[in-house]
Design a protein around this motif. Structure first.
Motif, mmCIF file in Angstrom:
data_model
loop_
_atom_site.group_PDB
_atom_site.id
_atom_site.type_symbol
_atom_site.label_atom_id
_atom_site.label_comp_id
_atom_site.label_asym_id
_atom_site.label_seq_id
_atom_site.Cartn_x
_atom_site.Cartn_y
_atom_site.Cartn_z
ATOM 1 N N TRP A 172 0.835 -1.200 0.000
ATOM 2 C CA TRP A 172 0.000 0.000 0.000
ATOM 3 C C TRP A 172 0.872 1.252 0.000
ATOM 4 O O TRP A 172 2.047 1.221 0.363
ATOM 5 C CB TRP A 172 -0.949 0.012 1.194
ATOM 6 C CG TRP A 172 -0.298 0.077 2.549
ATOM 7 C CD1 TRP A 172 0.007 1.184 3.291
ATOM 8 C CD2 TRP A 172 0.145 -1.045 3.336
ATOM 9 N NE1 TRP A 172 0.601 0.833 4.478
ATOM 10 C CE2 TRP A 172 0.689 -0.522 4.538
ATOM 11 C CE3 TRP A 172 0.117 -2.430 3.138
ATOM 12 C CZ2 TRP A 172 1.210 -1.351 5.536
ATOM 13 C CZ3 TRP A 172 0.643 -3.241 4.137
ATOM 14 C CH2 TRP A 172 1.173 -2.710 5.308
ATOM 15 N N ALA A 173 0.279 2.338 -0.442
ATOM 16 C CA ALA A 173 0.968 3.630 -0.471
ATOM 17 C C ALA A 173 -0.079 4.723 -0.365
ATOM 18 O O ALA A 173 -1.210 4.571 -0.838
ATOM 19 C CB ALA A 173 1.780 3.790 -1.756
ATOM 20 N N MET A 174 0.284 5.843 0.259
ATOM 21 C CA MET A 174 -0.626 6.971 0.432
ATOM 22 C C MET A 174 0.074 8.273 0.083
ATOM 23 O O MET A 174 1.260 8.446 0.375
ATOM 24 C CB MET A 174 -1.139 7.019 1.878
ATOM 25 C CG MET A 174 -2.104 5.906 2.225
ATOM 26 S SD MET A 174 -2.583 5.843 3.980
ATOM 27 C CE MET A 174 -1.348 4.690 4.621
ATOM 28 N N ALA A 175 -0.678 9.194 -0.539
ATOM 29 C CA ALA A 175 -0.129 10.484 -0.957
ATOM 30 C C ALA A 175 -1.277 11.469 -1.160
ATOM 31 O O ALA A 175 -2.426 11.071 -1.365
ATOM 32 C CB ALA A 175 0.672 10.336 -2.248
ATOM 33 N N PRO A 176 -0.985 12.788 -1.132
ATOM 34 C CA PRO A 176 -2.038 13.795 -1.324
ATOM 35 C C PRO A 176 -2.508 13.936 -2.764
ATOM 36 O O PRO A 176 -3.426 14.703 -3.050
ATOM 37 C CB PRO A 176 -1.374 15.080 -0.825
ATOM 38 C CG PRO A 176 0.084 14.852 -0.990
ATOM 39 C CD PRO A 176 0.294 13.390 -0.717
ATOM 40 N N SER A 177 -1.909 13.214 -3.684
ATOM 41 C CA SER A 177 -2.345 13.191 -5.084
ATOM 42 C C SER A 177 -2.232 11.751 -5.559
ATOM 43 O O SER A 177 -1.725 10.890 -4.843
ATOM 44 C CB SER A 177 -1.492 14.120 -5.956
ATOM 45 O OG SER A 177 -0.131 13.731 -5.916
ATOM 46 N N MET A 178 -2.722 11.473 -6.765
ATOM 47 C CA MET A 178 -2.685 10.081 -7.222
ATOM 48 C C MET A 178 -2.027 9.928 -8.582
ATOM 49 O O MET A 178 -2.661 9.531 -9.553
ATOM 50 C CB MET A 178 -4.083 9.465 -7.218
ATOM 51 C CG MET A 178 -5.172 10.289 -7.834
ATOM 52 S SD MET A 178 -6.754 9.392 -7.763
ATOM 53 C CE MET A 178 -7.791 10.550 -8.667
ATOM 54 N N PRO A 179 -0.735 10.234 -8.661
ATOM 55 C CA PRO A 179 -0.002 10.003 -9.906
ATOM 56 C C PRO A 179 0.327 8.527 -10.066
ATOM 57 O O PRO A 179 0.042 7.703 -9.186
ATOM 58 C CB PRO A 179 1.277 10.830 -9.699
ATOM 59 C CG PRO A 179 1.508 10.755 -8.222
ATOM 60 C CD PRO A 179 0.134 10.771 -7.604
ATOM 61 N N ALA A 180 0.957 8.186 -11.176
ATOM 62 C CA ALA A 180 1.326 6.791 -11.428
ATOM 63 C C ALA A 180 2.277 6.260 -10.355
ATOM 64 O O ALA A 180 2.268 5.068 -10.041
ATOM 65 C CB ALA A 180 1.962 6.673 -12.810
#
Length: 241
Positions: free
Chosen positions: A105-113
């Protein structure tokens, strides 16, 4: 309890039986009513799939074969959103279909590739799947991107994508997100991204993978199911598709 008020009477009976406590479902329902206890669920929806792009898409190789014979034969991946006081946080996951286990899993404030690549990279680091692994997703631009496709090719994985507008083709990944939100996210108000990341990681590691009973696994948690099945017969790592 660890479920954070997400279990109904049926799952409570199973969870208590696993803990050595025998009690009937009707008695559990009566006790829950007396104590004014009920599962806390809410439903919301924000569309996160951008399939309106000109990038190449893959065939539906998985074809809803959600019950592989061994670990590391087929993964499913998806992206969802989490509301926080600091704005949206996006979560990408990779689940091994064999035990419905979240393996990356991974989390970020945007959803790029990069987000979906990071989730798959964690899964690869933890599981070391062999070439031939099927990795299924929707037709989102992140999964159709050159960055993600190159990653699959480098490891010899087989790309599979849902048919256009067909959410059932990735139903296991969708169901995990619904469980996550009903059982944890919709019960919280995250002040910032760091708070959300910590709580979601706790749900995955501390509850979903090792404690949450799953009816598709004979009412066992994913980690327990894998362990019990591994004790019965040797684990097949992968096979060329």
């Amino acid at each position: 309890m660890a479920s954070h008020q997400s279990y109904g009477s049926r799952r409570l009976v199973t969870a208590m039986a696993n803990a050595g406590v025998r009690i009937g479902r009707f008695k559990v329902r009566r006790l829950m009513r007396q104590a004014a206890l009920k599962p806390v669920w809410k439903r919301k929806f924000v569309h996160t799939t951008d399939s309106k792009h000109g990038l190449p898409v893959a065939a539906n190789v998985l074809n809803r074969q959600f019950n592989p014979a061994a670990p590391n034969l087929a993964y499913v991946s998806d992206i969802t959103y989490i509301r926080t006081g600091a704005g949206w946080l996006y979560l990408a996951t990779a689940l091994d279909l064999y035990a419905r286990k979240v393996v990356g899993w991974a989390m970020a404030p945007s959803m790029p590739a990069e987000l979906v690549c990071d989730a798959l990279s964690m899964a690869i680091g933890q599981r070391q799947p062999a070439p031939g692994l099927i990795v299924h997703s929707d037709r989102g631009s992140q999964y159709a991107s050159a960055l993600y496709q190159t990653m699959l090719e480098r490891h010899g994985f087989v790309c599979s994508m849902s048919r256009k507008g067909n959410c059932w083709d990735n139903a296991v990944a969708e169901r995990f997100f619904l469980n996550l939100k009903m059982e944890r996210v919709w019960q919280r108000q995250y002040a910032n991204h760091a708070e959300a990341k910590a709580d979601i990681t706790d749900y995955i590691v501390g509850f979903y993978n090792c404690k949450r009973i799953n009816s598709a696994l004979g009412n066992l948690p994913p980690t327990v199911y894998e362990r019990q099945m591994a004790a019965r017969e040797p684990i097949v790592e992968s096979e060329i598709t």
